[in-house]
Each structure stands twice: as C-alpha cells, then as structure tokens.
Scaffold this active site. Structure first.
Site: not given
Ligand code: BGC
Length: 454
Positions: A75, A119, A164, A289, A291, A357
């Site tokens: 990607r 992006h 995003e 995405n 985290y 992601e």
């Molecule tokens: C984004 C990336 C970023 C990653 C870590 C995501 O919000 O798509 O571009 O580097 O998070 O912060």
C-alpha cells in the site's frame, strides 16, 4: 500464530509525502505539507520532508525489501501535486511516470499494488482557494482521480480513495496540529462532508474508468472506552465516538450522518440534497487504520475542553498499560473489540475489512551485529505486532470478515508534525544517508508471512 484464511493479504504501507522526498522533482507542485513544514514551530524537531526516506529515487530498494519480506501487497500513495502540480488542469506526465515505474517494479516482483489516491498532500493552490472547507475541492479531487485512472487503471486493480479524513478534519482544520494548521474547532465540520463527497465522486470516476477495479476508503478508527461507568463519562464517550468514528463511517455505510445535537447542530454543515446517495456508493472493501483505544471522560468544569464547548475530554489509560514511543496505549484486545463492534454496528452494510495500517513507534537504535553488520532489536514492536495480528485472528474467529493486514510502515519515514522523532518502520532508515537496515520485526513479519502463505 493462528492460521489465517487462505488468500489473506499480507502487506506493508507507506505514504508519498512521508517517504518520497524529491519534492520539486519532475514538476511536482507544492502541497499543504510543504507549506506547513516550512513554517517555524509546526514540526517538533524543525525538520521537513525534502529528502525523507528518499524513496522517490530508491523505490527499487523498497520493492526489493517487500519481495524479501514475502509481502503479497504494497500500500503506497500517489501524490496529487505530482500529478496535478496546481491542483487542476492536465496531468503532469513526468509525475505519473514515477508511479508507473513503481507499479511495474511491483508487478515484476509479483506484489499487488493497493494505491491510496489521497494521503493528506493537498495541492497548495487548492488550499488557497478554501481547501476542504469548500465544495469545489471535492470536484477537483474527482477530476484528479480520473487522470490517475486514465494512466494506471489498466495495472492497478485496487484503490483507496482517501486516507483518514478524520485526521484531516480534526488535526488539520479543527485543532491545527497538522497541515493546513487551521484552528476552526466545530467550524471544521464542512471538511468532513467535502472529503466524503470527494470520495463518492471518486468512486464514480473509478467505476467509470474500469469495470474491474476494487474501491475502498481508509478510515482511522479507535475503540472509545469510557473512563468509568459514571453516566457523565458514558455520554462523553458516546459524543467522542460520534466525532471521531461515526461521522466518517455512518454516511458511507448507512447513507446518513449521526445525530449532532450534543454539538448543538441540527444538520450537517455543507450537506446538499443528493449528496448522501453519492457518498454511500457501494464499496468493495473497507480500510481500517487503528493503533490504540481512546479513554474518554466528561469534561471537568473549567477545563480547556469544557471552555471550548466540547462534551468530552481525554482520560488516562488504566495504570500499568504499556505505551509506545508516542505514548499510545498498547491494548491488542481493544483492536479485536473495535473490529467486532464494526460488524455489530453495521452488519451486512459493512464490506470486507482490510486493515490498511497498524503498527507502533519506538526509539529504535542501530547496534553492531547481524548479517549486514547492523541490527535493530525492536522487541517491543514485535510484541505490539504479534498481539495485534492475533487480535485480527480473534476478530475473524468471531465472525468479522477481514481480508488483509498492512503494517505501518515498511520503512521509517517523516512522521508529520513529529518529524523524524517517531520511527514506525520494519526497516530502519538513516535519514542522513538513506541507508536501510532491517529490524528484528522485519524478520519476525517475514516468518509470519512465510508460515501463513505456506
Ligand atoms: C497515518 C500515517 C501516520 C500513522 C502514524 C496514520 O494516522 O495514516 O500517515 O504516519 O498514522 O501516526
């Protein structure tokens, strides 16, 4: 590691502005991020992305790394200001040539491209004309997408329209911590609608150009966890969920915006009749995405959140929760809950999910050792990724249709307002020389993919 379904896609992700450098090569025009990074105080270490990971020149190195990893997919994103340096008008052929080279190199290595069309690198002239606050940007965006499809539609089979939109709205236009650095708070809401409208128009442009292309969008999602069972915290968590998750996904999958009365709004700013039909066009996959979860409480009286009229404020994660270099809490179970929650909330309206992601930043150090004489022992990243890949397996076991997983990121890169202070790569990059060093997490991921692909 549990066994994933046959045909599951294993990849890694990057974005043009974060890796390419070469910001004036081959006729590229300026983007909002070039402007933002040139303004003093915007980027924590005062850095910029003039060179970044130097991937515009070193894209063959990146493809070699993907091949060594055994990735099925890559990607990457296409830079609008390379294709249309001024944000409108005819295509800049030299800019498109670059992406054709990348796609051809991937094809030679047997790796499938998953191209993100936007992006965050909006051409600066469009920002000068109002950026995502104005409806015309949605039209301009769809026109740009048509130009990309004309050139690459025969060899890229899968497209992500936007990356995003939540971050563009919340950080770019509401809080000003990312480009274009506007601090409009609720005044940023039209950017939600214009991005989603741009997405819908782009889906139509892609479908018109190719009968076989698969199209999706990538949203950033977080599991919102109330700080306590207190009714005030529950209401606050609900309001945060609306503004972070639901205003970006409900229109796509249900054809309607959620109720915004907690924000004192009766209708969605910018919405015109017929728009929701465009926005809710059927998708082939839904990019997620994610985290970390977010802990939310009712705003304390007199806090900056209360004063800004926001019905929530952030709360600390439970004591003892491990955190990444960004101080993001590491809670793999929350990732599984998020995916199960999407399935529960949207049911059959939810297309197959692709995790576009997931990853973690740590303060990685290169030490002597290993094959090339240099190693990076990033055990924390391995633990993070291992936990989150298992969480995906857990969600699949609980009935969520997840078709692929992409690590953020293939290589260390320019981490937006954090400059070069946060490293997310499976591969370490020396930003002075461009030298790439595989981290231990690279070997870990290579073994996972090999085992899963049989
Ligand atoms: C984004 C990336 C970023 C990653 C870590 C995501 O919000 O798509 O571009 O580097 O998070 O912060």
């Amino acid at each position: 590691m549990p066994e994933f379904p046959r045909g599951f896609r294993w990849g890694a992700a990057t974005a043009a502005f974060q890796i390419e450098g070469a910001t004036t090569a081959d006729g590229r025009g300026p983007s909002i991020w070039d402007t933002f990074t040139a303004e003093p105080g915007r980027v924590i270490d005062g850095s910029n992305a003039l060179v970044a990971a130097d991937s515009y020149r070193r894209h063959h190195d990146d493809v070699d790394l993907l091949a060594e990893l055994g990735a099925t997919d890559y990607r990457f994103s296409i830079s609008w200001p390379r294709v249309q340096p001024g944000g409108s008008g005819p295509a800049n052929v030299a800019g498109l040539d670059h992406y054709e080279r990348v796609v051809d190199a991937l094809a030679e290595a047997g790796i499938a491209p998953l191209a993100t069309l936007y992006h965050w690198d909006l051409p600066q002239p469009l920002e000068d004309a109002g950026g995502w606050l104005v409806r015309d940007t949605a039209e301009r965006y769809a026109e740009y997408v048509g130009l990309v499809l004309d050139r690459l539609g025969d060899r890229v089979g899968r497209w992500i329209t936007l990356n995003e939109p939540a971050m563009t709205t919340l950080e770019g236009y509401a809080l000003g911590t990312q480009a274009p650095g506007r601090t409009l708070m609720l005044g940023a809401l039209p950017t939600v609608h214009h991005q989603l409208l741009g997405h819908g128009l782009a889906v139509a442009a892609i479908r018109a150009a190719s009968g076989t292309a698969e199209v999706g969008i990538t949203n950033n999602h977080t599991l919102v966890v109330p700080a306590s069972d207190d009714p005030g915290d529950l209401v606050a968590a609900g309001a945060f969920d609306v503004v972070y998750n639901r205003i970006f996904v409900d229109p796509l999958l249900t054809g309607a915006y959620p109720d915004l009365s907690a924000f004192g709004l009766e209708s969605f700013p910018g919405l015109e009749s017929g728009d929701l039909g465009v926005i809710a066009a059927p998708l082939d996959f839904y990019g997620v995405n994610s985290y970390n979860p977010t802990y939310v409480a009712a705003p304390a009286e007199g806090s900056e959140f209360a004063l800004a009229g926001l019905p929530f404020e952030p709360a600390a994660p439970p004591a003892g929760t491990p955190v990444t270099g960004f101080d993001w809490p590491v809670v793999p179970e929350a990732f599984a809950e998020l995916l199960v929650g999407l399935r529960r909330d949207y049911g059959d309206a939810l297309p197959p999910i692709v995790i576009t992601e997931n990853g973690a930043s740590y303060a990685d150090e290169v030490v002597p050792g290993g094959n090339g004489g240099r190693s990076v022992h990033d055990h924390e990243r391995i633990a993070y990724l291992d936990g989150h890949v298992r969480a995906v397996a857990d969600a699949i076991g609980r009935g969520v249709d997840v078709r692929g997983y992409f690590v953020w990121s293939l290589v260390d890169n320019f981490e937006w307002a954090q400059g070069y202070t946060q490293r997310f790569g499976l591969v370490h990059v020396d930003f002075e020389t461009g030298e790439r060093t595989r981290k231990d997490s690279f070997d870990w991921y290579r073994r996972v993919i090999a085992e899963q692909r049989g």
